[in-house]
Motif scaffolding. Structure first.
Motif, PDB file in Angstrom:
ATOM      1  N   THR A  38       0.840  -1.205   0.000  1.00 18.28           N
ATOM      2  CA  THR A  38       0.000   0.000   0.000  1.00 18.28           C
ATOM      3  C   THR A  38       0.869   1.246   0.000  1.00 18.28           C
ATOM      4  O   THR A  38       0.645   2.181  -0.779  1.00 18.28           O
ATOM      5  N   TRP A  39       1.874   1.266   0.860  1.00 20.02           N
ATOM      6  CA  TRP A  39       2.788   2.413   0.926  1.00 20.02           C
ATOM      7  C   TRP A  39       3.499   2.610  -0.409  1.00 20.02           C
ATOM      8  O   TRP A  39       3.571   3.729  -0.929  1.00 20.02           O
ATOM      9  N   LEU A  40       4.033   1.526  -0.973  1.00 21.93           N
ATOM     10  CA  LEU A  40       4.756   1.607  -2.247  1.00 21.93           C
ATOM     11  C   LEU A  40       3.871   2.188  -3.345  1.00 21.93           C
ATOM     12  O   LEU A  40       4.263   3.132  -4.035  1.00 21.93           O
ATOM     13  N   PHE A  41       2.668   1.647  -3.484  1.00 24.08           N
ATOM     14  CA  PHE A  41       1.786   2.108  -4.551  1.00 24.08           C
ATOM     15  C   PHE A  41       1.225   3.502  -4.296  1.00 24.08           C
ATOM     16  O   PHE A  41       1.099   4.296  -5.229  1.00 24.08           O
ATOM     17  N   LYS A  42       0.907   3.822  -3.037  1.00 24.31           N
ATOM     18  CA  LYS A  42       0.344   5.141  -2.729  1.00 24.31           C
ATOM     19  C   LYS A  42       1.407   6.231  -2.756  1.00 24.31           C
ATOM     20  O   LYS A  42       1.222   7.276  -3.387  1.00 24.31           O
ATOM     21  N   GLU A  43       2.518   6.003  -2.088  1.00 22.31           N
ATOM     22  CA  GLU A  43       3.519   7.052  -1.899  1.00 22.31           C
ATOM     23  C   GLU A  43       4.532   7.158  -3.040  1.00 22.31           C
ATOM     24  O   GLU A  43       4.928   8.256  -3.401  1.00 22.31           O
ATOM     25  N   LYS A  44       4.958   6.048  -3.582  1.00 24.52           N
ATOM     26  CA  LYS A  44       6.021   6.062  -4.592  1.00 24.52           C
ATOM     27  C   LYS A  44       5.490   6.011  -6.017  1.00 24.52           C
ATOM     28  O   LYS A  44       5.999   6.689  -6.898  1.00 24.52           O
ATOM     29  N   ILE A  45       4.474   5.194  -6.237  1.00 23.28           N
ATOM     30  CA  ILE A  45       3.934   5.058  -7.589  1.00 23.28           C
ATOM     31  C   ILE A  45       2.777   6.037  -7.817  1.00 23.28           C
ATOM     32  O   ILE A  45       2.363   6.276  -8.936  1.00 23.28           O
ATOM     33  N   LYS A  46       2.281   6.626  -6.727  1.00 20.84           N
ATOM     34  CA  LYS A  46       1.234   7.658  -6.762  1.00 20.84           C
ATOM     35  C   LYS A  46      -0.106   7.140  -7.287  1.00 20.84           C
ATOM     36  O   LYS A  46      -0.816   7.827  -8.002  1.00 20.84           O
ATOM     37  N   VAL A  47      -0.441   5.920  -6.893  1.00 21.65           N
ATOM     38  CA  VAL A  47      -1.734   5.339  -7.216  1.00 21.65           C
ATOM     39  C   VAL A  47      -2.741   5.849  -6.184  1.00 21.65           C
ATOM     40  O   VAL A  47      -2.379   6.117  -5.035  1.00 21.65           O
ATOM     41  N   ASN A  48      -3.992   6.001  -6.582  1.00 28.38           N
ATOM     42  CA  ASN A  48      -5.060   6.392  -5.665  1.00 28.38           C
ATOM     43  C   ASN A  48      -4.997   5.542  -4.396  1.00 28.38           C
ATOM     44  O   ASN A  48      -4.787   4.334  -4.471  1.00 28.38           O
ATOM     45  N   LYS A  49      -5.194   6.161  -3.236  1.00 26.26           N
ATOM     46  CA  LYS A  49      -5.028   5.466  -1.958  1.00 26.26           C
ATOM     47  C   LYS A  49      -5.949   4.260  -1.798  1.00 26.26           C
ATOM     48  O   LYS A  49      -5.572   3.272  -1.172  1.00 26.26           O
ATOM     49  N   TYR A  50      -7.133   4.295  -2.376  1.00 29.23           N
ATOM     50  CA  TYR A  50      -8.040   3.161  -2.253  1.00 29.23           C
ATOM     51  C   TYR A  50      -7.641   2.023  -3.201  1.00 29.23           C
ATOM     52  O   TYR A  50      -7.787   0.849  -2.868  1.00 29.23           O
ATOM     53  N   VAL A  51      -7.122   2.368  -4.360  1.00 35.56           N
ATOM     54  CA  VAL A  51      -6.597   1.364  -5.283  1.00 35.56           C
ATOM     55  C   VAL A  51      -5.342   0.731  -4.674  1.00 35.56           C
ATOM     56  O   VAL A  51      -5.169  -0.486  -4.693  1.00 35.56           O
ATOM     57  N   ALA A  52      -4.460   1.574  -4.110  1.00 42.93           N
ATOM     58  CA  ALA A  52      -3.253   1.073  -3.446  1.00 42.93           C
ATOM     59  C   ALA A  52      -3.636   0.146  -2.294  1.00 42.93           C
ATOM     60  O   ALA A  52      -3.008  -0.904  -2.097  1.00 42.93           O
ATOM     61  N   ASN A  53      -4.664   0.498  -1.564  1.00 40.82           N
ATOM     62  CA  ASN A  53      -5.160  -0.337  -0.473  1.00 40.82           C
ATOM     63  C   ASN A  53      -5.620  -1.692  -1.001  1.00 40.82           C
ATOM     64  O   ASN A  53      -5.305  -2.741  -0.424  1.00 40.82           O
ATOM     65  N   ALA A  54      -6.338  -1.702  -2.111  1.00 43.64           N
ATOM     66  CA  ALA A  54      -6.821  -2.952  -2.693  1.00 43.64           C
ATOM     67  C   ALA A  54      -5.668  -3.825  -3.193  1.00 43.64           C
ATOM     68  O   ALA A  54      -5.702  -5.049  -3.042  1.00 43.64           O
ATOM     69  N   ILE A  55      -4.646  -3.217  -3.761  1.00 45.48           N
ATOM     70  CA  ILE A  55      -3.478  -3.971  -4.226  1.00 45.48           C
ATOM     71  C   ILE A  55      -2.761  -4.619  -3.039  1.00 45.48           C
ATOM     72  O   ILE A  55      -2.456  -5.813  -3.055  1.00 45.48           O
ATOM     73  N   GLY A  56      -2.501  -3.833  -2.010  1.00 48.87           N
ATOM     74  CA  GLY A  56      -1.847  -4.372  -0.823  1.00 48.87           C
ATOM     75  C   GLY A  56      -2.649  -5.492  -0.196  1.00 48.87           C
ATOM     76  O   GLY A  56      -2.113  -6.538   0.181  1.00 48.87           O
ATOM     77  N   PHE A  57      -3.933  -5.287  -0.110  1.00 43.34           N
ATOM     78  CA  PHE A  57      -4.824  -6.280   0.478  1.00 43.34           C
ATOM     79  C   PHE A  57      -4.814  -7.563  -0.347  1.00 43.34           C
ATOM     80  O   PHE A  57      -4.736  -8.667   0.195  1.00 43.34           O
ATOM     81  N   SER A  58      -4.855  -7.438  -1.674  1.00 45.44           N
ATOM     82  CA  SER A  58      -4.880  -8.604  -2.560  1.00 45.44           C
ATOM     83  C   SER A  58      -3.601  -9.439  -2.463  1.00 45.44           C
ATOM     84  O   SER A  58      -3.656 -10.675  -2.454  1.00 45.44           O
ATOM     85  N   LEU A  59      -2.459  -8.774  -2.402  1.00 45.30           N
ATOM     86  CA  LEU A  59      -1.197  -9.497  -2.248  1.00 45.30           C
ATOM     87  C   LEU A  59      -1.156 -10.233  -0.915  1.00 45.30           C
ATOM     88  O   LEU A  59      -0.699 -11.381  -0.832  1.00 45.30           O
ATOM     89  N   ALA A  60      -1.656  -9.584   0.124  1.00 40.73           N
ATOM     90  CA  ALA A  60      -1.686 -10.209   1.441  1.00 40.73           C
ATOM     91  C   ALA A  60      -2.645 -11.400   1.463  1.00 40.73           C
ATOM     92  O   ALA A  60      -2.344 -12.427   2.084  1.00 40.73           O
TER      93      ALA A  60
END
Length: 126
Positions: free
Chosen positions: A25-47
Motif C-alpha cells: 500500500t505504501w509503495l503504490f500510494k507514496e512512490k507510484i502515486k496510485v489512488n489510496k483506495y486502489v493502493a489499499n486494494a493492491i496491498g490487500f490482494s497481495l496479502a
C-alpha cells in the motif's frame, strides 16, 4: 485449546500479511502515486494470496483436494473483509478529517482480523 493455537497461527500469518499489505500500500500510494483506495486494494490482494497459502498449509492444515473452491471461499471472505476494511478507512480518514490514513488502516485491520478468522474457521476451512 486447538482454537487458541489456530488464533495464534492465524495472527502470525496475519502479521506477515499486514507487513505485505502495508508495504505494498505504501509503495503504490507514496512512490507510484496510485489512488489510496486502489493502493489499499493492491496491498490487500497481495496479502490475501499469501495468507491463503500459509493458512491452508499451517493454520488449518487443509487437505481439501478442491483447493480452487477453497480459495474461492477464502477470496469471498477476504473480499467482504476488503469491503469492511475500505469502509472503515473511509469512515475514519475521510469522514473524521484528521485521522491519519495509516492509523485508520491499522484500526480496520484489527476489526477485519476478527471477521476473517471466524469466517475462515467456520466457512472456508471447516
Amino acid at each position: 485449546m486447538d482454537v487458541f493455537f489456530r488464533i495464534i497461527k492465524f495472527g502470525l500469518t496475519g502479521l506477515l500479511g499486514m507487513a505485505i499489505d502495508f508495504g505494498a500500500t505504501w509503495l503504490f500510494k507514496e512512490k507510484i502515486k496510485v489512488n489510496k483506495y486502489v493502493a489499499n486494494a493492491i496491498g490487500f490482494s497481495l496479502a490475501v494470496t499469501n495468507n491463503y497459502l500459509i493458512n491452508r498449509a499451517w493454520t488449518f492444515q487443509s487437505t481439501n483436494m478442491h483447493w480452487g473452491t477453497e480459495f474461492g471461499k477464502f477470496l469471498i471472505v477476504s473480499l467482504i473483509g476488503l469491503g469492511l476494511n475500505t469502509f472503515i478507512i473511509y469512515l475514519f480518514h475521510q469522514r473524521k478529517n484528521g485521522t491519519n490514513f495509516y492509523a485508520a488502516k491499522f484500526f480496520a485491520i484489527v476489526i477485519v482480523f476478527v471477521w476473517n478468522f471466524l469466517a475462515n474457521m467456520l466457512f472456508t476451512f471447516k
